[in-house]
Design a protein around this motif. Sequence first.
Motif, short mmCIF file in Angstrom:
data_model
loop_
_atom_site.label_atom_id
_atom_site.label_comp_id
_atom_site.label_asym_id
_atom_site.label_seq_id
_atom_site.Cartn_x
_atom_site.Cartn_y
_atom_site.Cartn_z
N GLY B 378 105.65 54.23 75.84
CA GLY B 378 104.37 54.25 76.55
C GLY B 378 103.97 55.65 76.93
O GLY B 378 104.78 56.59 76.92
N ASN B 379 102.69 55.78 77.23
CA ASN B 379 102.18 57.01 77.81
C ASN B 379 101.01 56.60 78.70
O ASN B 379 99.85 56.59 78.27
CB ASN B 379 101.73 57.99 76.71
N TYR B 380 101.37 56.16 79.90
CA TYR B 380 100.39 55.52 80.77
C TYR B 380 99.28 56.50 81.18
O TYR B 380 98.12 56.13 81.30
CB TYR B 380 101.08 54.92 82.01
N GLN B 381 99.68 57.75 81.39
CA GLN B 381 98.70 58.76 81.79
C GLN B 381 97.64 58.95 80.71
O GLN B 381 96.44 59.05 81.00
CB GLN B 381 99.39 60.11 82.08
N LYS B 382 98.11 58.98 79.46
CA LYS B 382 97.19 59.21 78.35
C LYS B 382 96.20 58.04 78.23
O LYS B 382 95.00 58.24 77.99
CB LYS B 382 98.00 59.35 77.05
N ALA B 383 96.71 56.83 78.42
CA ALA B 383 95.84 55.64 78.33
C ALA B 383 94.76 55.70 79.42
O ALA B 383 93.59 55.44 79.16
CB ALA B 383 96.68 54.37 78.47
N ILE B 384 95.16 56.08 80.63
CA ILE B 384 94.20 56.13 81.73
C ILE B 384 93.17 57.23 81.51
O ILE B 384 91.98 57.05 81.73
CB ILE B 384 94.95 56.29 83.08
N GLN B 385 93.66 58.34 81.00
CA GLN B 385 92.76 59.45 80.69
C GLN B 385 91.69 59.01 79.68
O GLN B 385 90.51 59.27 79.85
CB GLN B 385 93.59 60.57 80.09
N LYS B 386 92.14 58.31 78.66
CA LYS B 386 91.21 57.84 77.63
C LYS B 386 90.20 56.87 78.24
O LYS B 386 89.00 56.93 77.95
CB LYS B 386 91.98 57.16 76.50
N ALA B 387 90.70 55.98 79.09
CA ALA B 387 89.82 54.98 79.70
C ALA B 387 88.76 55.65 80.56
O ALA B 387 87.59 55.29 80.53
CB ALA B 387 90.65 54.01 80.54
N GLU B 388 89.20 56.65 81.33
CA GLU B 388 88.26 57.34 82.22
C GLU B 388 87.16 58.01 81.40
O GLU B 388 85.99 57.89 81.73
CB GLU B 388 89.00 58.43 83.02
N LYS B 389 87.58 58.71 80.34
CA LYS B 389 86.65 59.50 79.56
C LYS B 389 85.78 58.61 78.65
O LYS B 389 84.57 58.59 78.78
CB LYS B 389 87.45 60.51 78.72
N ASP B 390 86.45 57.84 77.78
CA ASP B 390 85.70 57.07 76.78
C ASP B 390 85.01 55.84 77.38
O ASP B 390 84.05 55.33 76.80
CB ASP B 390 86.61 56.65 75.62
N GLY B 391 85.51 55.37 78.47
CA GLY B 391 84.89 54.19 79.09
C GLY B 391 83.77 54.57 80.04
O GLY B 391 82.99 53.71 80.46
N GLY B 392 83.70 55.84 80.42
CA GLY B 392 82.62 56.31 81.29
C GLY B 392 82.80 55.95 82.75
O GLY B 392 81.89 55.41 83.38
N LEU B 393 83.97 56.27 83.30
CA LEU B 393 84.22 55.92 84.70
C LEU B 393 83.29 56.68 85.66
O LEU B 393 82.79 56.11 86.63
CB LEU B 393 85.70 56.18 85.06
N GLU B 394 83.05 57.94 85.33
CA GLU B 394 82.20 58.75 86.22
C GLU B 394 80.80 58.13 86.34
O GLU B 394 80.24 58.03 87.43
CB GLU B 394 82.10 60.17 85.65
N GLU B 395 80.27 57.73 85.17
CA GLU B 395 78.96 57.07 85.12
C GLU B 395 78.95 55.82 86.00
O GLU B 395 78.00 55.55 86.73
CB GLU B 395 78.67 56.63 83.67
N LEU B 396 80.05 55.07 85.88
CA LEU B 396 80.14 53.80 86.61
C LEU B 396 80.15 54.06 88.12
O LEU B 396 79.52 53.34 88.89
CB LEU B 396 81.39 53.04 86.18
N GLU B 397 80.87 55.11 88.52
CA GLU B 397 80.91 55.44 89.95
C GLU B 397 79.53 55.87 90.45
O GLU B 397 79.14 55.54 91.57
CB GLU B 397 81.97 56.52 90.21
N LYS B 398 78.81 56.56 89.58
CA LYS B 398 77.45 56.97 89.91
C LYS B 398 76.58 55.72 90.09
O LYS B 398 75.77 55.62 91.02
CB LYS B 398 76.90 57.84 88.77
N ARG B 399 76.81 54.78 89.20
CA ARG B 399 76.03 53.54 89.24
C ARG B 399 76.29 52.78 90.55
O ARG B 399 75.38 52.24 91.17
CB ARG B 399 76.44 52.68 88.04
N ARG B 400 77.56 52.78 90.95
CA ARG B 400 77.91 52.11 92.22
C ARG B 400 77.19 52.78 93.40
O ARG B 400 76.62 52.09 94.25
CB ARG B 400 79.43 52.15 92.44
N ARG B 401 77.20 54.11 93.41
CA ARG B 401 76.51 54.82 94.50
C ARG B 401 75.03 54.45 94.52
O ARG B 401 74.46 54.16 95.58
CB ARG B 401 76.67 56.35 94.33
N GLY B 402 74.42 54.42 93.32
CA GLY B 402 72.99 54.10 93.22
C GLY B 402 72.70 52.69 93.73
O GLY B 402 71.76 52.46 94.48
N LYS B 403 73.51 51.75 93.30
CA LYS B 403 73.31 50.34 93.69
C LYS B 403 73.45 50.19 95.20
O LYS B 403 72.68 49.48 95.84
CB LYS B 403 74.33 49.45 92.98
#
Lengths: 157, 805
Positions: B378-403
Amino acid sequence: MENKTIKININGKDFEENINSNLLLIDFIREKIKLTGSHIGCDTSQCGSCMVLYNDICLKSCSVLAIQMDGAKITTIEGISDGDNLHPMQESFRECHGLQCGFCTPGMIISAIALIKEKPTPSEKDIREHLEGNLCRCTGYENIVKSISAGAEKMKG
Amino acid sequence: MHASFVRSPYSHAKILKINISEALKLDGVEAVLTGEDVIKWSEPFVVGVKQPMEHWCLGVKKVRYVGEPVAIVIARDRYIAEDATELVNVEYDLLPPVMNIESSIKSNAPILHEKVKSNIVSERNFNYGNVEKAFSLANNIVEIDVEYPRNSCTPIECFNVISEYSDENKSYNVLSNFQGPMALHPVMAMALKIPGNKLRLRAPQNSGGSFGVKQAVFYYIVSISLASKKVGRPVKWVEDRLEHLIAATSATGRKSKISAAITKDGLLLGLKIIQYDDCGAYLRAPEPASLYRMHGNLSGAYSVKNISLKNYVVLTNKTPSGLNRGFGGPQLYFGLERLMHKISKVLNKPHLQIIKTNLLPQNSFPYKTPSGGILDSGNYQKAIQKAEKDGGLEELEKRRRGKRKVGKLYGIGFAAVVEPSISNMGYISTVLSHEERLKAGPKNGAYACATVSIDPLGSISVTIDSLPQGQGHQTVVQQLVASVFSIDPKNITVSSDLDTHKDGWSIAAGNYSSRFGGAVAGTVYLAAQKLFLKLKTIAAKNMNINVEDVIFQNDLVFSKNNPDNKITFSRLAGSSHWSPDTIPDAMAPPLRETLYWTMPQHKAPNEKDEINSSGSYGFIFDYCGVEIDQNTGKVIIDKYVTTHDAGTLLHPEIVNGQIQGAFAQAVGASLYEEFKYADNGEFLSGTFADYLVPTANEIPEACILHISTPSPFTPLGSKGVGEGNSMSTPVCIANAISDAIEQDKITLPMTPPKLWGLISKKEDLPKNLNLEITDEKKKISVELYQNYTNKKFWKYIKNKLRNIV
């Protein structure tokens, strides 16, 4: 139990059978005519695995008595393809991985064909709303919706 | 002949008398099988814990759940059989039921199995590391109490059994959509009081979904077999949906309490876990496996070293539990990942930061967990990094603030989960003490079996032991074997049906614990490789060249140095059949290879109660954004990102199909599905109008991402992937809801009424709504529910229809 003779056209072929009045249409199709492509998933008209076409309208054959269908014209999944060639909607399901176990698939395809007759170019929302009466447990629906979109295009020829 | 079951309408009662005379008078009825026959011809099923419990294939003397079968009518057709079940008159003496874990474990609770003297049929304590010391060093202690509901993946095709008794051989020949594990074959044979070889069990090539559920058909294989013995003819039974929902099986319900000792940064120092599993009225094999399948990965994706665990197996007056996608995972991770969320709230730190603080470091694999699991890669850090970047976590957090800015209830949830696959069949014995295990003999591992053979025309047949129900095993195997021999996949046929009299199998055969990708495909590959090397040697001799110079390519075999020295694949196969003289001695038999494979990492539980409960462990990291409709309490899944590490991906499209499918079922478990009972034991979820399965309108598309760290332990580096989202998604959605409404007590399914109850204020209620629950209202609702669970209701509907006609 009262018996009655009914005449029914299934997939273009006429059948005349003497049946018990409590026989459900799905059991008539599966047990009497031996067309086992239509399936039984819930007995209570929620899942849609038993769907057949009745004059281009989809009908859940688990919730209709066969004697109600005296004189009717029915199309089952076995009747939609042309000889050895799959129906374009069936092809689409195969190409888009629109099925896993395949148990709900005959109902899904019948349902989809009925939708396309009504709306030749359905939106994703149209498709999802139309599928309200068809349950699938394997796919999570995503590829079914894609298959129906692609199938609609194919059916235009 | 056709069978129909007479089932108990009561959750707990003594059977006083069964009168079958009226049923036998109905034209077309052949016989009625009752407890008397069952006692004469069979034994109770063996139980996984040492307790004096009797579970027969029909209720004998007593019934313990609504829907428990008490008799089988055998008739000329199903319609007659069903009509006759109404004529079987069973007299009951009602007993008070226990309908949940809390009331079941009370000292004055009604007892389900008198000889056991308690409804807690197993209690085990485990200690790994030094938990007390960890708690004494903690800056903070965070506790969480959670419950996980009883539900099921309800395949659209229900159970089917055809059994034929042979009086001449005293044997049974059964065809059933059973899915394994074949460890249940001896359980069935013992119940039928016959040697294993007198129970020929066949399962078909295709079956309409299972998700673990069809394991439980084994219970009916025994009773339908006895029905066949009763009438001396083959008997067929097709389960209907009402029977399936009431009485087929269920995932275990679980009540857990977890306490965490943490540092001020949220690092876990120790965990104290208490788990109560609701296994229903009988402990049916392989239970209490739900409680032990996750034993090796109890600490999830985290590096915590000190864990204490108390496990209780509890019985209630409900349908016995069994396999269901995720099996033990949804229950474990619901507690663990809700805890991580709570820690973040207590410390006022981001949830993801708490997860990252505790993740197993990169390069720590293979990692031995405190409870004995060996996390292969496994490489749990790498998986999370990919999820944050390719899944758009920052965008989602922005969306939460907006809502939130505009007053919406919007939350983001996370879940990090280790997904075990390829069960070590010995894990179930962790429920026994070390002394008991010594007496019973060690249990570990289990074989996968595959056969690859080539016919005289050069086409290849493969037999696998994985009993798939739509997961595309045939397709994957076809492509895999085609690549080994470099021939057209169309020339390869894969048989996935199973016949215990003809096919290679062992106790592990079947479709469960996501064993296909790692174990079964790997075994096929090894068998194909072995056969390929033989064929290569034969080709070298035929072509008079060195083995290393033989090339297989596009249905041709030729010499590396002289491509004109060639032979077609089919010709080579044919000559190997027709000319045994040309085959080197050591190669015989040349054209068929059956291979059994097991993992050396699968050991029996040791004296420290350490167990590597699975062979391979994938990783999943999920996050999602949900919005709650403040007017209705409806949860809208706005975005769902799921990142998987399943090692080598054998067939990405099929893998994604499994992920989206498991995700959809998990959304159902999170928001809609539950087997509900009234306090008096009545079953309230008998149709798909009551047990709400999501439709196409409720399931969004999941954003699926992958990384790959191949397993060093499986032949192809692949790991199981089919169950992961059943484990990660429910708790991820629960965490998002908790984040949105800022409340702690989240119980699934989070239905609109339940959620509306949590978010609404008293002044939101309509002014003149009469919410008082009167006796009259209670009576009406109970009657309504009773009718739903009663076949008479459907009979009534059918008669109504008939009258209209």
